[in-house]
Write an enzyme that holds these catalytic residues in place. Structure first.
Site, PDB file in Angstrom:
ATOM      1  N   GLU A 142       0.817  -1.213   0.000  1.00 37.26           N
ATOM      2  CA  GLU A 142       0.000   0.000   0.000  1.00 37.26           C
ATOM      3  C   GLU A 142       0.849   1.261   0.000  1.00 37.26           C
ATOM      4  O   GLU A 142       0.516   2.243  -0.659  1.00 37.26           O
ATOM      5  CB  GLU A 142      -0.946   0.003   1.204  1.00 37.26           C
ATOM      6  CG  GLU A 142      -2.055  -1.051   1.147  1.00 37.26           C
ATOM      7  CD  GLU A 142      -1.617  -2.431   1.609  1.00 37.26           C
ATOM      8  OE1 GLU A 142      -0.439  -2.592   2.005  1.00 37.26           O
ATOM      9  OE2 GLU A 142      -2.446  -3.356   1.580  1.00 37.26           O
TER      10      GLU A 142
ATOM     11  N   HIS B 266      -9.805  -4.468  10.764  1.00 42.10           N
ATOM     12  CA  HIS B 266     -10.376  -4.226   9.429  1.00 42.10           C
ATOM     13  C   HIS B 266     -11.623  -3.358   9.487  1.00 42.10           C
ATOM     14  O   HIS B 266     -12.467  -3.455   8.598  1.00 42.10           O
ATOM     15  CB  HIS B 266     -10.753  -5.558   8.762  1.00 42.10           C
ATOM     16  CG  HIS B 266      -9.602  -6.326   8.215  1.00 42.10           C
ATOM     17  ND1 HIS B 266      -8.651  -6.897   9.007  1.00 42.10           N
ATOM     18  CD2 HIS B 266      -9.236  -6.625   6.937  1.00 42.10           C
ATOM     19  CE1 HIS B 266      -7.763  -7.535   8.244  1.00 42.10           C
ATOM     20  NE2 HIS B 266      -8.090  -7.376   7.004  1.00 42.10           N
TER      21      HIS B 266
HETATM   22  C1  TPP Z   1      -1.998  -4.663   4.719  1.00 43.33           C
HETATM   23  C2  TPP Z   1      -3.016  -5.546   4.100  1.00 43.33           C
HETATM   24  N1  TPP Z   1      -3.286  -5.412   2.794  1.00 43.33           N
HETATM   25  C3  TPP Z   1      -4.208  -6.199   2.202  1.00 43.33           C
HETATM   26  C4  TPP Z   1      -4.892  -7.146   2.927  1.00 43.33           C
HETATM   27  C5  TPP Z   1      -5.974  -8.000   2.282  1.00 43.33           C
HETATM   28  N2  TPP Z   1      -5.525  -9.395   2.190  1.00 43.33           N
HETATM   29  C6  TPP Z   1      -5.922 -10.339   3.065  1.00 43.33           C
HETATM   30  S1  TPP Z   1      -5.243 -11.842   2.756  1.00 43.33           S
HETATM   31  C7  TPP Z   1      -4.418 -11.241   1.420  1.00 43.33           C
HETATM   32  C8  TPP Z   1      -3.558 -12.134   0.591  1.00 43.33           C
HETATM   33  C9  TPP Z   1      -2.363 -12.526   1.363  1.00 43.33           C
HETATM   34  O1  TPP Z   1      -1.579 -13.402   0.612  1.00 43.33           O
HETATM   35  P1  TPP Z   1      -0.521 -14.279   1.357  1.00 43.33           P
HETATM   36  O2  TPP Z   1       0.307 -13.402   2.242  1.00 43.33           O
HETATM   37  O3  TPP Z   1       0.213 -15.056   0.334  1.00 43.33           O
HETATM   38  O4  TPP Z   1      -1.336 -15.216   2.336  1.00 43.33           O
HETATM   39  P2  TPP Z   1      -2.356 -16.402   1.981  1.00 43.33           P
HETATM   40  O5  TPP Z   1      -3.707 -15.812   2.125  1.00 43.33           O
HETATM   41  O6  TPP Z   1      -2.039 -16.863   0.590  1.00 43.33           O
HETATM   42  O7  TPP Z   1      -2.099 -17.454   3.008  1.00 43.33           O
HETATM   43  C10 TPP Z   1      -4.684  -9.890   1.229  1.00 43.33           C
HETATM   44  C11 TPP Z   1      -4.132  -9.058   0.147  1.00 43.33           C
HETATM   45  C12 TPP Z   1      -4.599  -7.240   4.293  1.00 43.33           C
HETATM   46  N3  TPP Z   1      -5.240  -8.114   5.088  1.00 43.33           N
HETATM   47  N4  TPP Z   1      -3.643  -6.459   4.843  1.00 43.33           N
END
Ligand code: TPP
Ligand code: TPP
Ligand code: MG
Ligand code: MG
Lengths: 323, 348, 323, 348
Positions: free
Chosen positions: A59, A128
């Site tokens: 971000e 959130h």
């Molecule tokens: C700072 C932030 N940006 C965006 C999100 C929204 N978000 C939740 S899970 C996710 C994907 C995360 O991917 P990864 O770290 O690979 O974890 P996975 O869900 O694949 O286990 C996102 C973008 C968030 N929770 N926090």
């Protein structure tokens, strides 16, 4: 006037801004959040190839990129998704974008829009569910837009994109399914024009974003009892149309302010303070604030409801100023 | 290594470096006299990075710089009087006195934002490069920052974006010995950066990265010239680490002037205090450049002395200009919060 | 009572907290900012080897590290230096530290202190002059401490470090040279106890941080004219000792609130709103706010003075409520 | 590769993996029935990373996890009923219903904070490691996060700190195919991460980094076992990337259950829908582990079926426990904002 769902009006506005100005880019694609409607956004990606960009989960870097691109002549709209994630980008929004025009002596313009979805979405829990608009209002240099109806989301989004200033577009997930009239054509709604969402002579409720809907529902209940609630929606906090608010206050002389920021130093605090200052000798009762209680947001439904600026708390506040 | 350029260009590079040196030394004196306030930073010792690097740009290119911006804006041709007026907070400053030393930004020269938040410009410069790419304008974006900025997450988030989207941005990291207290690369490891050499970090993001001796104008011109050609060919972001040795005047938090530079130091070091002799002998890019000019017969001592006189005159005029400039009207504090009409982009 | 300079009292407190608790660590070493006194901190580094750590320029990572260390049993005091840099660490302060105790159901404690220097230091310009305490007050879960005198900085720092909650310690560079009485011994000052910095019966000025000093100077001027100004210093915003404030308000019935945050949604807005709410029918005049104007901070001296909550603006506000 | 462990330990690993699988599948069903709200994430497909990895820890070690935490807390021995109660927002949840699915944190098991901010725990886990080092307690801190977290600046700022200060933290990056939509490493490059392989990033910070097949419990045990030994020897931070193949149920933003896992799939895939057969055949860590147990004679089909029955019973009980748990008193929303007495640290 034709009716539209809020999500339809928002999607229409996104198409319109892309069509109207070649310099517009959408960075990220969750303008409808987690809503089941979100797949409809695919239409936009199809219609405007290369104009919608998927960024990494960065971000800070992404908002900074959008700000820099805006300085260099683009008009980016960055989707930060959940407003709580704006904190990741805080240094760029608050200390770069907000200051640029001023500290350059009025020379560097930053026509960027930061889109985010704020508030108690239901089950978002502590991390959130933020409403950062009060913090942002404490940062001069940012325009702050809070739509509350299909018509507003369409008209305000256009003005936000057209503005040469950094604009924070703060949406609310619980608005997406709301239906309402949206005029034909695509006139933008200028920033800085409050809207009387419902006319009434007994008490003024100043409400923002989703709280406007809640205030209108409460007004309906009071109307049944013969009490006429006027609902004033500032629509934008910066610039603020304080005249419209005060005109209503002077008419009713009783005011409740409803906003979803946390209580202390929230938007309701500022609006209430200004109303006091301007209306000290006109008010028949102390201004009442209804805001989210000063608590981190709990996950559990009953707890979340307890801290939220709920209909019952608005009702109580109206009784308070009427009593 | 002397750049392979016509004599006039060489003398012009020399003149700019000398101008920066005199400007900054004059500034320290003004600050010591209490004639302006606030924390400030000078570019002494890094002249041979900024001057040649920015000489390679087109007028339409973007440049982003930091708290240590004075040398950069002067290198790109800013009027010393208006730079100084900005630092003094006067009306004729490039930013009407609203920016001050931290934020000097001659927008007409492509300086869109000068941020004093460490790391702050790295995303911004990346964004300007994104705009250049989308506009297909052929512009490049140059981001000048210190070694310390690599410790901020903003740096790597930007590297990732620039690399993924192949943006025409040059990350020019001026490693001046961190905080002015030590050298982050080469022989000595930094106590605040585990990456070593620093070029490993952009390299992990698949950004071509090299080091260059930042006190050697010729090497800087060559290495950065190639990087900018790669940018213009659309090869994506480039990273250069320019290494300079800490100027002894920046040991403490505020600049302290150990001696006023004289071009004559190039051939006679007698007047240089013992404690700082080593730096002026081996690490001062301005004196190094002058010695090369002399050695290769591009200029005589007299010509260099004349250049010094002319630069000193220019600085004197600048000081006069800046102090003659009026203080801004207090009420003008309320102007420029928002742009009224819609134009987009910047003034330039 | 012995006199001390503010910077001496602060250094004494730092030594005392290090001595009192083996778990305390100081992360970063600019507790005296850019002050010429800053070299005196070297004494502490010498006396407590291994207890003062120099971090990289990574406010987000460093604050997060301190929070995690606090969760795991240390008591870190992180020096963020200029309060504007707290924005770099915003996600960790606001979305991790503030929520930890609550969202763990009252199980994870975060005894961390974030130290920072806020406000208009003179020539700090747009990016180095923030007062984030209003934004922080909008984040339940954080304690907020604002010392204004040698005695307070000593007593409050101890309580901040002793607290089991994340505490933001917001200092002001223009206080460092102030001298004042500091009692012998080293009693902490409990968080949540306002202090009457000057007694008066005609008008109440509620002021925070460096504004307390400014308010006292103004009170002095008014005393010469026979107007007795009471200066109330909340000392901590969270917890807030509102009783002491209201006791003064009920006595004088005229109130000015002075704070260095920007005007909209600032600390003065919240304090004013609460005073209105509790004192509606007691106030003889509208509460006046004196805050930094809603402008990015300009570098130029005259401009900076124009937007600041200056003595002349405080004087004017007092005349306003007296008039 | 089957871990070299006594049979009982092997069966215990199997049981935990199966428990997680059943728990998560049950949860999807409950969500489909509208019995709890909010966005949630499941650990299906990653069981062979979390279960063996966490089996290597001491009781006093710290663990930090994310939005995808259910599997981790169960792997470390959390009571399924209390985990579910937390997800339902009930009083008997580990965090009294205040945390919910994003923030399940059984503090008594060393889970100090479960953050759903991508990247949020990386500094926190680094800080707990710093505490362990300062306390000389011999504890280690394990940080489990997704591949996406490496895109956040918080990650590298933490790597730098951990490397500089030699902190006992294990960064265990579970690369499950980014967002569930693709694989960030190996054959296919990511559209959101320029670093490739991901281990290049910690390596730039001089942190020993390796990749491991995250569906292979034996490999995971070996590689992470070695990393933890290095941590305990004070060798500083370690980074492991555990790669798993995206579970087809997580294609969309919300989990969709293509089929309820039956241990019998290990020897008979008939009941598996054609569209997802490949994953259950080649990438399902639970079925892979069962096949290995059977192949090497550590268990019979009957024993595995019995295990399934017992796990199913445990989940049924957990569901009953969680739904029997009362909703918290609304007014208790106002409790736990601040710790009153001074104790420091956490409950554990
Ligand atoms: C700072 C932030 N940006 C965006 C999100 C929204 N978000 C939740 S899970 C996710 C994907 C995360 O991917 P990864 O770290 O690979 O974890 P996975 O869900 O694949 O286990 C996102 C973008 C968030 N929770 N926090
Ligand atoms: C986010 C942030 N943190 C801290 C500072 C304070 N600060 C100003 S200059 C500086 C050192 C920067 O070092 P480097 O990037 O190497 O630049 P140099 O001054 O050496 O040119 C620091 C820490 C700041 N301005 N911004
Ligand atoms: Mg440096
Ligand atoms: Mg992933």
């Amino acid at each position: 006037m034709p009716e539209m769902a809020y999500y339809e009006a928002k999607l229409a506005a996104l198409q319109e801004v892309l069509r109207a100005d070649e310099r517009v880019r959408l960075i990220h694609e969750t303008f409808l959040g987690l809503s089941p409607r979100r797949s409809l956004f695919g239409e936009i990606e199809k219609n405007f190839p290369g104009r919608v960009i998927s960024p990494p989960i960065s971000e800070l870097g992404v908002c900074g990129l959008a700000i820099g691109a805006a300085m260099a002549g683009m008009r980016p709209v960055v989707d930060i998704v959940t407003a709580s994630f704006s904190f990741e980008a805080w240094p760029q929004i608050v200390n770069e974008a907000a200051n640029a025009f001023y500290m350059s002596g009025g020379r560097t313009r930053v026509p960027v829009v930061f889109h985010m979805i704020h508030g108690l979405r239901g089950g978002g829990a502590a991390q959130h569910s933020h409403s950062p608009q009060a913090m942002l209002w404490n940062c001069p240099g940012l325009e702050i837009v809070l739509p509350s109806s299909p018509r507003d989301v369409r008209g305000l989004l256009k003005s936000a994109v057209a503005s040469d200033n950094p604009t924070v577009f703060v949406d609310h997930a619980l608005l997406f399914e709301i239906r309402g009239p949206v005029p034909d054509g695509d006139d933008p709604i200028p920033l800085g024009q409050a809207d009387i969402k419902r006319t009434g002579s007994d008490v003024t409720v100043v409400a923002t974003s989703f709280m406007v809907q809640r205030a209108c529902a409460v007004a309906e209940q009071f109307a049944a009892k013969g009490i006429q609630v006027e609902v004033v929606d500032p629509r934008t906090l910066v610039p603020l149309d304080f005249e419209t608010i005060m005109a209503s206050v002077e008419k009713t002389r009783r005011v409740v302010v409803v906003d979803e920021c946390r209580h202390s130093c929230g938007v309701a605090a500022e609006l209430a303070a200004r109303i006091w200052e301007a209306g000290f000798d006109k008010l028949k009762a102390p201004v009442r604030r209804v805001a989210t209680l000063d608590v981190p947001v709990p996950y559990s439904k009953k707890l979340e409801e307890f801290i939220s600026p709920s209909e019952s708390r608005i009702v109580e506040a109206i009784h308070g100023v009427m009593g | 290594m002397l750049p392979r350029l016509p004599r006039d260009n060489l003398l012009e590079l020399c003149r700019k470096m000398l101008l920066i040196r005199h400007f900054e030394e004059g500034l320290i004196t003004l600050h010591n006299e209490g004639r302006f306030r606030g924390h400030y930073h000078v570019y002494i010792g890094q002249e041979a990075t900024g001057v040649p690097a920015l000489s390679l740009l087109e007028a339409s290119d973007y440049v982003f710089t930091t708290h240590r911006n004075h040398g950069h804006v002067l290198a790109r041709g800013a009027a010393p009087g208006r730079v100084l007026a900005e630092i003094l907070g006067r009306r004729d400053g490039y930013n009407g006195g609203k920016g001050g030393t931290f934020h000097v930004a001659p927008v007409e020269l492509g300086f869109l934002q000068t941020s004093a938040v460490v790391g702050g410009i790295i995303p911004l410069a990346t964004g300007a490069a994104y705009a250049a790419k989308e506009k297909k304008s052929g512009q490049v974006s140059v981001c000048l920052f210190g070694d310390g900025a690599l410790e901020e997450g903003a740096a790597v988030e930007s590297f990732n974006l620039a690399s993924l989207w192949k943006l025409p941005v040059l990350y020019l990291c001026e490693n001046n010995g961190k905080y002015g207290h030590g050298r982050a690369t080469s022989a000595i490891r930094s106590s605040s950066m585990a990456v070593f050499p620093l070029t490993d970090l952009p390299a992990a993001y698949k950004i071509p990265a090299q080091q260059v001796e930042g006190t050697d104008a010729g090497l800087v011109l060559t290495v950065i010239g190639e990087a900018i050609r790669r940018l213009r060919r659309g090869e994506g972001p480039q990273f250069i680490e320019a290494q300079t040795v800490r100027w002894p005047g920046s040991v403490s938090n505020w600049p302290v002037l150990p001696v006023r530079t004289q071009v004559a130091f190039a051939w006679d070091m007698k007047a240089v205090p013992e404690a700082v002799k080593e730096w002026y002998q081996f690490s001062d890019p301005v004196l190094l450049f002058i010695r090369e000019l002399l050695d290769e017969g591009h200029a005589s001592k007299e010509e260099i002395l004349d250049m010094q006189t002319s630069v000193a005159d220019e600085i004197d005029e600048a000081i006069k200009f800046a102090f003659d400039s009026p203080e801004p009207d207090p009420k003008s504090a309320l102007e420029n919060i928002f742009a009224a009409e819609k134009r987009g982009g910047c003034d330039a």
